[in-house]
Design a protein around this motif. Sequence first.
Motif, short mmCIF file in Angstrom:
data_model
loop_
_atom_site.label_atom_id
_atom_site.label_comp_id
_atom_site.label_asym_id
_atom_site.label_seq_id
_atom_site.Cartn_x
_atom_site.Cartn_y
_atom_site.Cartn_z
N GLY A 1 0.84 -1.19 0.00
CA GLY A 1 0.00 0.00 0.00
C GLY A 1 0.87 1.24 0.00
O GLY A 1 2.09 1.14 0.04
N MET A 2 0.22 2.36 -0.06
CA MET A 2 0.97 3.62 -0.03
C MET A 2 0.27 4.60 0.89
O MET A 2 -0.95 4.52 1.08
N PRO A 3 1.04 5.51 1.47
CA PRO A 3 0.43 6.49 2.36
C PRO A 3 -0.43 7.48 1.57
O PRO A 3 -0.25 7.65 0.36
N ASN A 4 -1.35 8.10 2.25
CA ASN A 4 -2.14 9.16 1.64
C ASN A 4 -1.26 10.40 1.62
O ASN A 4 -1.02 11.01 2.65
N LEU A 5 -0.77 10.74 0.45
CA LEU A 5 0.14 11.87 0.33
C LEU A 5 -0.63 13.16 0.08
O LEU A 5 -1.53 13.20 -0.75
N SER A 6 -0.27 14.18 0.80
CA SER A 6 -0.84 15.50 0.55
C SER A 6 0.28 16.52 0.67
O SER A 6 1.27 16.32 1.38
N PHE A 7 0.13 17.59 -0.05
CA PHE A 7 1.13 18.65 -0.06
C PHE A 7 0.48 19.94 0.39
O PHE A 7 -0.71 20.16 0.16
N PRO A 8 1.25 20.82 1.02
CA PRO A 8 0.69 22.10 1.44
C PRO A 8 0.17 22.88 0.24
O PRO A 8 0.65 22.69 -0.89
N LEU B 1 5.84 7.69 -8.02
CA LEU B 1 6.83 6.70 -7.60
C LEU B 1 6.21 5.72 -6.61
O LEU B 1 6.33 4.50 -6.77
N PHE B 2 5.50 6.23 -5.59
CA PHE B 2 4.89 5.34 -4.59
C PHE B 2 3.86 4.43 -5.24
O PHE B 2 3.80 3.24 -4.95
N LYS B 3 3.02 4.98 -6.12
CA LYS B 3 2.02 4.15 -6.80
C LYS B 3 2.68 3.04 -7.60
O LYS B 3 2.19 1.92 -7.66
N ASN B 4 3.80 3.35 -8.23
CA ASN B 4 4.52 2.38 -9.04
C ASN B 4 5.15 1.27 -8.18
O ASN B 4 5.36 0.16 -8.67
N MET B 5 5.43 1.55 -6.93
CA MET B 5 6.07 0.58 -6.04
C MET B 5 5.11 -0.48 -5.51
O MET B 5 5.53 -1.58 -5.16
#
Length: 67
Positions: A16-23, A35-39
């Motif tokens: 799985g991957m973390p829920n990524l958010s940016f400011p 990159l994370f999705k591809n992993m």
Amino acid sequence: MGKGKFRPGEKVRVIGMPNLSFPPGVKDELGTKKLFKNMVGKVYTVRGLDEYGNIELRPEPIKRSLD
């Protein structure tokens, strides 16, 4: 080095991957989400553990298609 249940040299599968958010106003210029999705679903060798016990992986860069 942090304590963990993983050791360098062990194989791990990313499930799985973390829920990524940016400011606000910050763009994902490095392609972190991609990159994370591809992993996900692939197996990697644990390269080490950081001072917090997080595992260190060295995924290959995503190759962009020339289409």
